[in-house]
Write a protein that holds these residues in place. Structure first.
Motif, mmCIF file in Angstrom:
data_model
loop_
_atom_site.group_PDB
_atom_site.id
_atom_site.type_symbol
_atom_site.label_atom_id
_atom_site.label_comp_id
_atom_site.label_asym_id
_atom_site.label_seq_id
_atom_site.Cartn_x
_atom_site.Cartn_y
_atom_site.Cartn_z
ATOM 1 N N TYR A 168 28.993 -28.826 -59.274
ATOM 2 C CA TYR A 168 29.714 -28.826 -60.548
ATOM 3 C C TYR A 168 31.140 -29.244 -60.244
ATOM 4 C CZ TYR A 168 31.200 -27.286 -65.172
ATOM 5 O OH TYR A 168 31.692 -27.239 -66.458
ATOM 6 N N TYR A 169 31.415 -30.535 -60.390
ATOM 7 C CA TYR A 169 32.675 -31.122 -59.951
ATOM 8 C C TYR A 169 33.441 -31.737 -61.108
ATOM 9 C CZ TYR A 169 31.793 -31.086 -54.848
ATOM 10 O OH TYR A 169 31.598 -30.734 -53.546
ATOM 11 N N SER A 170 34.749 -31.821 -60.926
ATOM 12 C CA SER A 170 35.587 -32.523 -61.894
ATOM 13 C C SER A 170 35.783 -33.979 -61.479
ATOM 14 C CB SER A 170 36.945 -31.826 -62.029
ATOM 15 O OG SER A 170 37.585 -31.771 -60.771
ATOM 16 N N GLY A 171 35.366 -34.326 -60.264
ATOM 17 C CA GLY A 171 35.456 -35.694 -59.758
ATOM 18 C C GLY A 171 34.127 -36.133 -59.200
ATOM 19 N N ALA A 172 34.107 -37.323 -58.634
ATOM 20 C CA ALA A 172 32.878 -37.885 -58.074
ATOM 21 C C ALA A 172 32.397 -37.092 -56.863
ATOM 22 C CB ALA A 172 33.101 -39.343 -57.689
ATOM 23 N N VAL A 173 31.104 -36.994 -56.727
ATOM 24 C CA VAL A 173 30.470 -36.286 -55.616
ATOM 25 C C VAL A 173 30.318 -37.261 -54.451
ATOM 26 C CG1 VAL A 173 28.393 -35.065 -54.866
ATOM 27 C CG2 VAL A 173 29.268 -34.746 -57.191
ATOM 28 N N GLY A 174 30.680 -36.817 -53.249
ATOM 29 C CA GLY A 174 30.672 -37.681 -52.076
ATOM 30 C C GLY A 174 29.537 -37.405 -51.111
ATOM 31 N N ASN A 175 29.691 -37.981 -49.917
ATOM 32 C CA ASN A 175 28.671 -37.925 -48.863
ATOM 33 C C ASN A 175 28.296 -36.515 -48.436
ATOM 34 O OD1 ASN A 175 28.547 -40.665 -48.737
ATOM 35 N ND2 ASN A 175 29.252 -40.852 -46.638
ATOM 36 N N LYS A 176 29.252 -35.609 -48.415
ATOM 37 C CA LYS A 176 28.977 -34.257 -47.906
ATOM 38 C C LYS A 176 27.810 -33.609 -48.659
ATOM 39 C CE LYS A 176 31.264 -29.996 -46.538
ATOM 40 N NZ LYS A 176 31.049 -28.850 -47.391
ATOM 41 N N ALA A 177 27.773 -33.776 -49.970
ATOM 42 C CA ALA A 177 26.689 -33.189 -50.762
ATOM 43 C C ALA A 177 25.342 -33.802 -50.393
ATOM 44 C CB ALA A 177 26.968 -33.370 -52.246
ATOM 45 N N VAL A 178 25.315 -35.095 -50.152
ATOM 46 C CA VAL A 178 24.085 -35.783 -49.755
ATOM 47 C C VAL A 178 23.627 -35.262 -48.391
ATOM 48 C CG1 VAL A 178 23.049 -38.019 -49.198
ATOM 49 C CG2 VAL A 178 24.660 -37.834 -51.116
ATOM 50 N N GLN A 179 24.563 -35.123 -47.464
ATOM 51 C CA GLN A 179 24.245 -34.602 -46.139
ATOM 52 C C GLN A 179 23.703 -33.178 -46.220
ATOM 53 O OE1 GLN A 179 28.095 -35.120 -44.382
ATOM 54 N NE2 GLN A 179 27.760 -37.288 -43.914
ATOM 55 N N GLU A 180 24.332 -32.348 -47.048
ATOM 56 C CA GLU A 180 23.885 -30.959 -47.212
ATOM 57 C C GLU A 180 22.478 -30.899 -47.791
ATOM 58 O OE1 GLU A 180 26.970 -29.418 -49.718
ATOM 59 O OE2 GLU A 180 28.251 -28.876 -48.034
ATOM 60 N N ALA A 181 22.214 -31.705 -48.813
ATOM 61 C CA ALA A 181 20.887 -31.712 -49.433
ATOM 62 C C ALA A 181 19.829 -32.176 -48.438
ATOM 63 C CB ALA A 181 20.885 -32.606 -50.675
ATOM 64 N N TYR A 182 20.151 -33.209 -47.679
ATOM 65 C CA TYR A 182 19.205 -33.743 -46.697
ATOM 66 C C TYR A 182 18.881 -32.699 -45.630
ATOM 67 C CZ TYR A 182 17.201 -36.799 -43.147
ATOM 68 O OH TYR A 182 16.366 -37.366 -42.216
ATOM 69 N N ALA A 183 19.916 -32.129 -45.033
ATOM 70 C CA ALA A 183 19.715 -31.139 -43.968
ATOM 71 C C ALA A 183 19.042 -29.876 -44.500
ATOM 72 C CB ALA A 183 21.047 -30.796 -43.308
ATOM 73 N N GLY A 184 19.507 -29.397 -45.641
ATOM 74 C CA GLY A 184 18.943 -28.174 -46.218
ATOM 75 C C GLY A 184 17.492 -28.325 -46.612
ATOM 76 N N SER A 185 17.138 -29.481 -47.120
ATOM 77 C CA SER A 185 15.741 -29.688 -47.508
ATOM 78 C C SER A 185 14.830 -29.680 -46.285
ATOM 79 C CB SER A 185 15.577 -30.980 -48.309
ATOM 80 O OG SER A 185 15.802 -32.106 -47.498
ATOM 81 N N LYS A 186 15.329 -30.206 -45.179
ATOM 82 C CA LYS A 186 14.551 -30.152 -43.928
ATOM 83 C C LYS A 186 14.404 -28.703 -43.461
ATOM 84 C CE LYS A 186 14.128 -34.589 -43.536
ATOM 85 N NZ LYS A 186 12.905 -35.206 -44.019
ATOM 86 N N PHE A 187 15.499 -27.929 -43.553
ATOM 87 C CA PHE A 187 15.490 -26.522 -43.131
ATOM 88 C C PHE A 187 14.438 -25.725 -43.910
ATOM 89 C CE2 PHE A 187 16.904 -22.123 -43.563
ATOM 90 C CZ PHE A 187 17.128 -21.768 -42.255
ATOM 91 N N TYR A 188 14.341 -25.973 -45.222
ATOM 92 C CA TYR A 188 13.415 -25.222 -46.078
ATOM 93 C C TYR A 188 12.028 -25.859 -46.166
ATOM 94 C CZ TYR A 188 17.148 -22.168 -47.743
ATOM 95 O OH TYR A 188 18.149 -21.230 -47.831
ATOM 96 N N GLY A 189 11.804 -26.948 -45.460
ATOM 97 C CA GLY A 189 10.495 -27.593 -45.482
ATOM 98 C C GLY A 189 10.163 -28.261 -46.807
ATOM 99 N N CYS A 190 11.178 -28.795 -47.459
ATOM 100 C CA CYS A 190 10.977 -29.457 -48.751
ATOM 101 C C CYS A 190 10.520 -30.906 -48.552
ATOM 102 C CB CYS A 190 12.280 -29.443 -49.563
ATOM 103 S SG CYS A 190 12.832 -27.767 -49.959
ATOM 104 N N ASP A 191 9.826 -31.402 -49.549
ATOM 105 C CA ASP A 191 9.361 -32.789 -49.526
ATOM 106 C C ASP A 191 10.423 -33.759 -50.043
ATOM 107 O OD1 ASP A 191 6.602 -32.080 -48.789
ATOM 108 O OD2 ASP A 191 6.530 -31.207 -50.800
ATOM 109 N N VAL A 192 11.270 -33.265 -50.956
ATOM 110 C CA VAL A 192 12.260 -34.115 -51.610
ATOM 111 C C VAL A 192 13.620 -33.408 -51.609
ATOM 112 C CG1 VAL A 192 12.863 -35.325 -53.749
ATOM 113 C CG2 VAL A 192 10.452 -35.009 -53.139
ATOM 114 N N ALA A 193 14.658 -34.135 -51.244
ATOM 115 C CA ALA A 193 16.038 -33.639 -51.294
ATOM 116 C C ALA A 193 16.710 -34.226 -52.528
ATOM 117 C CB ALA A 193 16.802 -34.042 -50.043
#
Length: 107
Positions: free
Chosen positions: A49-74
């Motif tokens: 929930y941002y007032s500006g554009a979302v950058g790379n860090k969020a993409v990296q977090e989603a990618y890594a976190g989805s792997k951690f939780y065994g998700c199929d899609v980030a």
């Protein structure tokens, strides 16, 4: 609305759009994933929930976190836009970028 409220609003949005087993993860130590949900596949979702554009860090977090939780899609869900760099990284890593209205309760 703050970030935590946005996560719960996103969870409701997902439920209204056919997702099941929608679970908001604990506030701290979530490994970059705020919501885990199922719709045929298991989705790991990072909410921003941002007032500006979302950058790379969020993409990296989603990618890594989805792997951690065994998700199929980030996924990164936001009320705002994504930077060009975030879009490029998301495409390379197959991370879905999802825009909701300023409040997903309205969508």
């Amino acid at each position: 609305m703050d970030g935590h409220e946005y996560e719960y609003a996103c969870a409701q949005y997902l439920k209204r759009n056919g997702f099941t087993k929608v679970q908001v993860t604990k506030a701290s130590g979530d490994q970059g994933i705020d919501i885990i949900a199922t719709k045929g596949k298991k989705y790991g979702i990072q909410c921003k929930y941002y007032s500006g554009a979302v950058g790379n860090k969020a993409v990296q977090e989603a990618y890594a976190g989805s792997k951690f939780y065994g998700c199929d899609v980030a996924v990164v869900m936001t009320n705002n836009t994504f930077t060009k760099s975030a879009k490029e990284l998301a495409e390379k890593l197959s991370v879905c970028l999802l825009y909701t209205s300023p409040s997903p309760r309205d969508a």
